[in-house]
Write a protein that holds these residues in place. Structure first.
Motif, PDB file in Angstrom:
ATOM      1  N   ILE A  35      -5.292  19.843  24.545  1.00 15.27           N
ATOM      2  CA  ILE A  35      -5.588  20.098  25.958  1.00 15.27           C
ATOM      3  C   ILE A  35      -5.055  21.454  26.369  1.00 15.27           C
ATOM      4  CG2 ILE A  35      -5.013  19.371  28.297  1.00 15.27           C
ATOM      5  CD1 ILE A  35      -4.979  16.491  27.206  1.00 15.27           C
ATOM      6  N   GLN A  36      -3.838  21.723  25.893  1.00 14.03           N
ATOM      7  CA  GLN A  36      -3.229  23.004  26.254  1.00 14.03           C
ATOM      8  C   GLN A  36      -4.047  24.160  25.724  1.00 14.03           C
ATOM      9  OE1 GLN A  36       0.690  22.437  24.789  1.00 14.03           O
ATOM     10  NE2 GLN A  36       1.522  22.318  26.872  1.00 14.03           N
ATOM     11  N   PRO A  83      12.475  20.835  31.360  1.00 11.59           N
ATOM     12  CA  PRO A  83      11.282  20.848  32.230  1.00 11.59           C
ATOM     13  C   PRO A  83      11.531  20.493  33.699  1.00 11.59           C
ATOM     14  CG  PRO A  83      10.807  19.779  30.144  1.00 11.59           C
ATOM     15  CD  PRO A  83      12.259  20.128  30.111  1.00 11.59           C
ATOM     16  N   PRO A  84      12.339  19.470  33.998  1.00  9.61           N
ATOM     17  CA  PRO A  84      12.521  19.166  35.428  1.00  9.61           C
ATOM     18  C   PRO A  84      13.197  20.288  36.212  1.00  9.61           C
ATOM     19  CG  PRO A  84      13.150  17.281  34.112  1.00  9.61           C
ATOM     20  CD  PRO A  84      12.914  18.406  33.161  1.00  9.61           C
ATOM     21  N   PHE A  90       7.497  24.716  39.893  1.00 11.86           N
ATOM     22  CA  PHE A  90       7.840  24.274  41.245  1.00 11.86           C
ATOM     23  C   PHE A  90       6.698  24.501  42.230  1.00 11.86           C
ATOM     24  CE2 PHE A  90      12.773  24.440  41.030  1.00 11.86           C
ATOM     25  CZ  PHE A  90      12.739  23.463  40.059  1.00 11.86           C
ATOM     26  N   TRP A  96       0.791  20.479  45.219  1.00 15.63           N
ATOM     27  CA  TRP A  96       0.056  19.220  45.024  1.00 15.63           C
ATOM     28  C   TRP A  96       0.766  18.054  45.684  1.00 15.63           C
ATOM     29  CZ3 TRP A  96      -4.731  19.628  44.094  1.00 15.63           C
ATOM     30  CH2 TRP A  96      -5.215  20.710  43.342  1.00 15.63           C
TER      31      TRP A  96
ATOM     32  N   ILE B  10      12.908  14.697  25.677  1.00 14.22           N
ATOM     33  CA  ILE B  10      12.674  15.560  26.835  1.00 14.22           C
ATOM     34  C   ILE B  10      11.193  15.880  26.982  1.00 14.22           C
ATOM     35  CG2 ILE B  10      13.298  17.783  27.879  1.00 14.22           C
ATOM     36  CD1 ILE B  10      15.587  15.752  27.614  1.00 14.22           C
ATOM     37  N   HIS B  11      10.493  15.738  25.877  1.00 13.49           N
ATOM     38  CA  HIS B  11       9.092  16.150  25.863  1.00 13.49           C
ATOM     39  C   HIS B  11       8.268  15.457  26.944  1.00 13.49           C
ATOM     40  CE1 HIS B  11       5.269  17.454  24.364  1.00 13.49           C
ATOM     41  NE2 HIS B  11       4.860  16.198  24.307  1.00 13.49           N
ATOM     42  N   PHE B  13       8.840  14.959  29.894  1.00 16.75           N
ATOM     43  CA  PHE B  13       8.927  15.548  31.234  1.00 16.75           C
ATOM     44  C   PHE B  13       8.201  16.879  31.324  1.00 16.75           C
ATOM     45  CE2 PHE B  13      12.897  13.105  30.621  1.00 16.75           C
ATOM     46  CZ  PHE B  13      12.593  12.079  31.497  1.00 16.75           C
ATOM     47  N   ILE B  15       5.642  19.755  31.839  1.00 12.22           N
ATOM     48  CA  ILE B  15       4.492  19.940  32.720  1.00 12.22           C
ATOM     49  C   ILE B  15       3.413  20.662  31.920  1.00 12.22           C
ATOM     50  CG2 ILE B  15       3.670  21.115  34.770  1.00 12.22           C
ATOM     51  CD1 ILE B  15       5.555  19.146  35.727  1.00 12.22           C
ATOM     52  N   THR B  16       2.245  20.087  31.875  1.00  9.48           N
ATOM     53  CA  THR B  16       1.160  20.763  31.176  1.00  9.48           C
ATOM     54  C   THR B  16      -0.015  20.938  32.124  1.00  9.48           C
ATOM     55  OG1 THR B  16       0.435  18.612  30.424  1.00  9.48           O
ATOM     56  CG2 THR B  16       1.769  19.894  28.908  1.00  9.48           C
ATOM     57  N   ASP B  17      -0.676  22.058  31.983  1.00  9.76           N
ATOM     58  CA  ASP B  17      -1.820  22.314  32.859  1.00  9.76           C
ATOM     59  C   ASP B  17      -3.019  21.518  32.378  1.00  9.76           C
ATOM     60  OD1 ASP B  17      -0.093  24.027  33.923  1.00  9.76           O
ATOM     61  OD2 ASP B  17      -1.328  25.837  33.709  1.00  9.76           O
ATOM     62  N   ILE B  18      -3.749  21.017  33.307  1.00  4.33           N
ATOM     63  CA  ILE B  18      -5.005  20.371  32.942  1.00  4.33           C
ATOM     64  C   ILE B  18      -6.154  21.341  33.198  1.00  4.33           C
ATOM     65  CG2 ILE B  18      -6.546  18.466  33.468  1.00  4.33           C
ATOM     66  CD1 ILE B  18      -3.943  16.858  34.031  1.00  4.33           C
ATOM     67  N   ALA B  31      -2.432  25.884  39.369  1.00  2.00           N
ATOM     68  CA  ALA B  31      -2.611  25.024  38.202  1.00  2.00           C
ATOM     69  C   ALA B  31      -2.659  23.570  38.657  1.00  2.00           C
ATOM     70  CB  ALA B  31      -1.452  25.230  37.240  1.00  2.00           C
ATOM     71  N   PHE B  32      -3.616  22.848  38.107  1.00  2.00           N
ATOM     72  CA  PHE B  32      -3.631  21.398  38.301  1.00  2.00           C
ATOM     73  C   PHE B  32      -2.974  20.801  37.059  1.00  2.00           C
ATOM     74  CE2 PHE B  32      -5.360  17.123  38.297  1.00  2.00           C
ATOM     75  CZ  PHE B  32      -5.227  16.767  39.629  1.00  2.00           C
ATOM     76  N   THR B  33      -1.751  20.331  37.208  1.00  2.00           N
ATOM     77  CA  THR B  33      -0.982  19.900  36.049  1.00  2.00           C
ATOM     78  C   THR B  33      -1.027  18.381  35.917  1.00  2.00           C
ATOM     79  OG1 THR B  33       0.990  19.717  37.380  1.00  2.00           O
ATOM     80  CG2 THR B  33       0.591  21.829  36.342  1.00  2.00           C
ATOM     81  N   SER B  35       1.460  16.558  36.374  1.00  2.00           N
ATOM     82  CA  SER B  35       2.197  16.072  37.537  1.00  2.00           C
ATOM     83  C   SER B  35       1.266  15.893  38.731  1.00  2.00           C
ATOM     84  CB  SER B  35       3.313  17.063  37.876  1.00  2.00           C
ATOM     85  OG  SER B  35       3.833  16.801  39.131  1.00  2.00           O
ATOM     86  N   SER B 118      10.585  12.134  38.304  1.00  2.00           N
ATOM     87  CA  SER B 118      11.626  12.588  37.400  1.00  2.00           C
ATOM     88  C   SER B 118      11.818  14.102  37.513  1.00  2.00           C
ATOM     89  CB  SER B 118      11.284  12.216  35.963  1.00  2.00           C
ATOM     90  OG  SER B 118      10.153  12.943  35.551  1.00  2.00           O
ATOM     91  N   HIS B 119      11.104  14.725  38.450  1.00  2.00           N
ATOM     92  CA  HIS B 119      11.263  16.161  38.655  1.00  2.00           C
ATOM     93  C   HIS B 119      11.984  16.401  39.969  1.00  2.00           C
ATOM     94  CE1 HIS B 119       8.861  18.399  35.556  1.00  2.00           C
ATOM     95  NE2 HIS B 119       8.794  17.128  35.176  1.00  2.00           N
ATOM     96  N   ILE B 121      12.250  18.813  41.891  1.00  2.00           N
ATOM     97  CA  ILE B 121      11.587  19.529  42.978  1.00  2.00           C
ATOM     98  C   ILE B 121      10.799  18.553  43.854  1.00  2.00           C
ATOM     99  CG2 ILE B 121       9.560  20.095  41.560  1.00  2.00           C
ATOM    100  CD1 ILE B 121      11.136  22.295  44.296  1.00  2.00           C
TER     101      ILE B 121
END
Lengths: 241, 255
Positions: A35-36, A83-84, A90, A96, B10-11, B13, B15-18, B31-33, B35, B118-119, B121
């Motif tokens: 996907i990436q 990542p968090p 952010f 979103w 950790i993986h 968590f 964030i990957t872009d869709i 980006a639409f991730t 999340s 879990s983020h 922000i």
């Protein structure tokens, strides 16, 4: 003893399952990688990190992990962090989150909650209405029972009065009739007595005449002759004496 | 750590872009991730459930409608008992927060699903939203009287210089405690789950003895999964209750 074959079976099954899950994990890693790559918008390190993880999953060399670790340590770039805590994500997350939460708030406050509130309100009204209706009917029943009892008491009273009245009337009637009969009898007795009295008086009135007649006849028979007047006087003298 | 079956806790968590909207590398790039995807899924799930289940408006509720009504009454009672009947104007807000956090937490329990909460922000933004609403409404309704919040009633004057700073610090720490509580619970829970689940895979590579040993982390994983469901619901509840109490401060600033 007898548990052993079962246990090995179980272990076999578990091993197969675990194999599946490892493969699934590897598959997912590859999928994310794919996907990436397709989206091609992540930073180069993201791809690299995922790549490294995917390679870890695949499993043979330790170098991949080392690369991952060293890149993480050296990079110092915005996306090398946990990542968090990665500030690079952010902005997008905030955007979103704002959009989705705003949408949720509007949907909840305009559609869902008023509707549920209305359902609950209608139900509460309905229940209260039904209870009030039941109460009203109960009161009506009570009133009906009360009216019935009053009517019953009245009827009893009335029946009693009627019985009393008729008994009284009958007694009066009887008394009147008895009084009539007695009066009638008394009258008849008085008449009879007066007639007896008069008959007696009349009979007593004729006694002198009968006596003088009898005496005259006797004297005449004895002496042959006699004066009517003298006989009479003599009788009167005797009677008087 | 160079284990062939190593699992990276950790993986999950990342964030990957869709897909993204806007030009590549330009200033404008949204980006639409994953999340964002799960935020949208959460909102859609909540709305669809609540709106569809109450579509019949049954006088006698079905199971799903009953669940919606129970959620409604649960949050309504929570707001009413914490913030009074005046606080009911914030009921949609608290309800949205509660449902968002609850459903996001529960969705996060599904394997391979992303956990929004879990983020830091996200939780921090929600906490700041709460505090902003409290501040804005507090000053709008009470004016400067809102500052009485920092002066507890019935405290002798000579203690006030100590109490007021404490009250201010406790007020300022609210968004942090509110956000970190939720974030840390979800993060720690998911990492623990992943680590224990990883132990199973790692141990299983050591043959028969390893398989026997893996029973222990496996049972731990099962127990932790149950615990995490509890935590998911509990944290949503705590978040909503604290929100109601903070709103109560805005409505009735004097203690």
């Amino acid at each position: 003893m007898f548990g052993l074959p079962k246990l090995t079976d179980l272990i076999d099954q578990a091993q197969t399952l675990a194999g599946y899950s490892v493969r699934a994990y590897q598959g997912a890693s590859k999928l994310i990688l794919g996907i990436q790559m397709a989206s091609n918008t992540t930073t180069s390190h993201d791809t690299e990190a995922t790549n490294a993880t995917a390679t870890d999953g695949h499993a043979t060399d330790a170098t991949a992990t080392d690369t991952h670790a060293s890149t993480a340590a050296d990079g110092g770039g915005h996306s090398d962090v946990f990542p968090p805590f990665d500030p690079a994500s952010f902005g997008s997350q905030l955007l979103w989150l704002a959009l989705s939460f705003a949408a949720l708030y509007i949907l909840m406050s305009k559609i869902a909650l008023p509707r549920i509130g209305e359902i609950l309100e209608v139900r509460r009204d309905r229940i209260e209405g039904d209870l009030a209706e039941a109460e009203r009917l109960r009161q009506k029943t009570d009133q009906a029972i009360e009216a019935y009892e009053t009517d019953l008491a009245n009827a009893k009273q009335k029946a009693h009065t009627i019985a009393e009245e008729s008994r009284e009337a009958i007694r009066k009637d009887l008394d009147a009739k008895r009084a009539d009969v007695e009066t009638d009898l008394a009258k008849k007795m008085a008449t009879a007595e007066s007639r007896i009295q008069s008959t007696k008086t009349e009979a007593l009135g004729h006694v002198d005449e009968i006596a003088s007649d009898t005496a005259h006849a006797m004297v005449t028979n004895l002496l042959g002759r006699t004066a009517q007047k003298a006989t009479k006087d003599a009788v009167a003298k005797v009677v008087k004496g | 750590m160079a284990d062939p079956n190593k699992v990276d806790p950790i993986h999950q968590f990342a964030i990957t872009d869709i897909f993204s909207i806007g030009g590549e590398g330009g200033g404008f790039n949204i980006a639409f991730t994953n999340s964002a995807l799960f935020m949208v899924i959460t909102v859609l799930a909540i709305s669809a459930f609540l709106i569809l289940s109450t579509g019949g408006r049954g006088l006698v509720p079905g199971r799903l409608q009953l669940l919606s009504e129970m959620l409604y009454e649960f949050v309504a009672n929570m707001v009413r008992s914490s913030a009074g009947s005046e606080g009911m104007k914030f009921f949609p807000f608290v309800f949205s927060l509660f449902m968002f956090v609850l459903v996001a937490n529960l969705l996060g329990m599904v394997p391979y699903f992303f956990t929004i909460t879990s983020h830091i922000i996200v939780t921090f933004a929600l906490a700041m939203l709460v505090i902003t609403v409290v501040l804005v409404y507090g000053f709008m309704k009470n004016g400067l009287g809102f500052l009485k919040l920092f002066v507890p009633a019935g405290v002798p004057g000579y203690v006030l210089p100590i109490v007021i700073p404490i009250e201010i610090v406790s007020f300022l720490s609210r968004p942090i405690s509110l956000s970190v509580r939720l974030f840390a619970n979800m993060l720690a829970g998911h990492i623990t789950l992943k680590v224990f689940a990883g132990f199973i895979v790692t141990l299983s590579s050591f043959g028969f003895v390893g398989w026997l040993g893996a029973i222990l982390p496996f049972s731990m994983t099962v127990a932790l999964t149950a615990l995490e469901f509890l935590v998911s619901a509990l944290q949503a509840y705590v978040f909503a209750v604290l929100t109601s109490m903070y709103l109560n401060d805005a409505i009735h600033p004097s203690h």
